[in-house]
Design a protein around this motif. Sequence first.
Motif, PDB file in Angstrom:
ATOM      1  N   LEU A   1      -0.952  48.139 -22.873  1.00 12.45           N
ATOM      2  CA  LEU A   1      -0.335  47.003 -22.367  1.00 12.45           C
ATOM      3  C   LEU A   1       0.894  47.765 -21.505  1.00 12.45           C
ATOM      4  O   LEU A   1       1.596  47.363 -20.973  1.00 12.45           O
ATOM      5  CB  LEU A   1      -0.027  45.733 -23.442  1.00 12.45           C
ATOM      6  CG  LEU A   1       0.617  44.855 -22.362  1.00 12.45           C
ATOM      7  CD1 LEU A   1      -0.023  43.868 -21.485  1.00 12.45           C
ATOM      8  CD2 LEU A   1       0.975  43.573 -23.615  1.00 12.45           C
ATOM      9  N   THR A   2       1.647  48.133 -22.390  1.00 12.24           N
ATOM     10  CA  THR A   2       2.282  49.394 -22.508  1.00 12.24           C
ATOM     11  C   THR A   2       2.287  50.052 -21.572  1.00 12.24           C
ATOM     12  O   THR A   2       3.177  50.523 -20.304  1.00 12.24           O
ATOM     13  CB  THR A   2       3.209  50.436 -23.153  1.00 12.24           C
ATOM     14  OG1 THR A   2       3.546  49.628 -24.848  1.00 12.24           O
ATOM     15  CG2 THR A   2       4.349  50.851 -23.478  1.00 12.24           C
ATOM     16  N   SER A   3       1.378  50.559 -21.082  1.00 10.61           N
ATOM     17  CA  SER A   3       1.088  51.211 -19.662  1.00 10.61           C
ATOM     18  C   SER A   3       1.227  50.713 -18.294  1.00 10.61           C
ATOM     19  O   SER A   3       1.573  50.471 -17.387  1.00 10.61           O
ATOM     20  CB  SER A   3      -0.417  51.914 -19.739  1.00 10.61           C
ATOM     21  OG  SER A   3      -0.513  52.942 -20.685  1.00 10.61           O
ATOM     22  N   LEU A   4       0.407  49.259 -18.260  1.00  8.10           N
ATOM     23  CA  LEU A   4       0.879  48.638 -17.695  1.00  8.10           C
ATOM     24  C   LEU A   4       2.098  47.729 -17.318  1.00  8.10           C
ATOM     25  O   LEU A   4       2.402  47.964 -16.170  1.00  8.10           O
ATOM     26  CB  LEU A   4      -0.251  47.391 -18.104  1.00  8.10           C
ATOM     27  CG  LEU A   4      -0.040  46.115 -17.028  1.00  8.10           C
ATOM     28  CD1 LEU A   4      -1.287  47.118 -15.964  1.00  8.10           C
ATOM     29  CD2 LEU A   4      -1.413  45.494 -17.012  1.00  8.10           C
ATOM     30  N   ILE A   5       2.975  47.653 -18.250  1.00  6.35           N
ATOM     31  CA  ILE A   5       4.405  46.336 -17.554  1.00  6.35           C
ATOM     32  C   ILE A   5       5.244  47.507 -18.839  1.00  6.35           C
ATOM     33  O   ILE A   5       6.016  46.948 -18.742  1.00  6.35           O
ATOM     34  CB  ILE A   5       3.945  45.203 -18.500  1.00  6.35           C
ATOM     35  CG1 ILE A   5       3.366  45.423 -20.056  1.00  6.35           C
ATOM     36  CG2 ILE A   5       2.995  44.603 -18.025  1.00  6.35           C
ATOM     37  CD1 ILE A   5       3.915  44.042 -20.013  1.00  6.35           C
ATOM     38  N   GLY A   6       4.882  48.843 -19.040  1.00  7.93           N
ATOM     39  CA  GLY A   6       6.735  48.715 -19.814  1.00  7.93           C
ATOM     40  C   GLY A   6       6.312  48.396 -21.585  1.00  7.93           C
ATOM     41  O   GLY A   6       6.521  47.575 -21.917  1.00  7.93           O
TER      42      GLY A   6
END
Length: 265
Positions: free
Chosen positions: A156-161
Motif C-alpha cells: 500500500l505504501t508503494s502505491l500511495i505513499g
Amino acid sequence: MDQQAAVTEDLVFERDGDIGRIVFNRPQARNAFTFAMYERLADICQQANEDHSIKVLVLRGAGDKAFASGTDINQFREFKTPQDALDYENRIDRVLTVLEQCRVPTIAAINGFCTGGGAGIAAACDLRIGTRSTKIGFPIARTLGNCLSMSNISRLTSLIGAARVKDLIFTARLVEAAEAASVGLLTEVVEDIAALDRRADEVARLLAGHAPLTLNATKQAVARLQRRLTREEGEDLILTCYTSEDFREGLDAFLTKRAPQWRGE
C-alpha cells in the motif's frame, strides 16, 4: 458469447474468449471473503499463469453495493491461539502475492464499498476502475483493532505513499472516488455500474490485444523496483494486535453492533 464457466457458491470464474472474469458472489454480505474464496482466487491466478490463452483477468463484486468488504468477520471467531493470527495473515499475504504476481494484467472493477481485505485485493491488481459511488479504505482502527501485515503495508505504501497510508488507517475513513483517483487508489472513475462494466470490458479487450511479454515484463520490472517486506518481519505487530483484549472487544462489538470500548491492552 463463448463462455466456459466454473462456479462455486461464493465465487464465480468464467471465460469470455481470452478474458477471465472473476465475480465475488456474496452480495448479501457485501461480498465479504471466506477463507475458501481467498484460496479460489489464488487458484484462478495460478490457472492464468499456466493457461496462456488467458490474456487478462477482470475482478468484480456481485450486486451494486460492494466490490468486497474484506474478510467475513465470522472467520475470526475460530481464532484460539497466536498461531491462528499468524496463519491468517500468512494466507492473505500468500493469496495477494499470487494475485499481484499473476502473469496477466489484472483489472479491479470497483463499485460501492471496497474495504479491508477487499481494498487489499484491489491494491494488488494492476488497474482499478471505480464509479462515483466507490468508497475505499481500511477502517480497522474503529472496527476490529487489528492491523495490516508488513507486506500489505509495504504494498500500500508503494502505491500511495507512507503519509497517506497513515492518514487512511489513523482516521479509519473511507476515501471517495475523486480523492481515490487523485492519490492513485483508482486508475480512473466512470459514472455508474453500467459504465463500469463497459469500461472494464473495453480496457480488458484492449490489453488482451497487446503483446503479452511486454505487459508481463513491465509488471515484473515494477515489482523488482518495489521491495516487499515479508510477513515475518512484522509478526510481532500482528501478535500484538490479534492476541489483544482489544481485538476480542472489537470482534464482539462488531458482531453485536455496538461501539467498541478500547483499552490499549
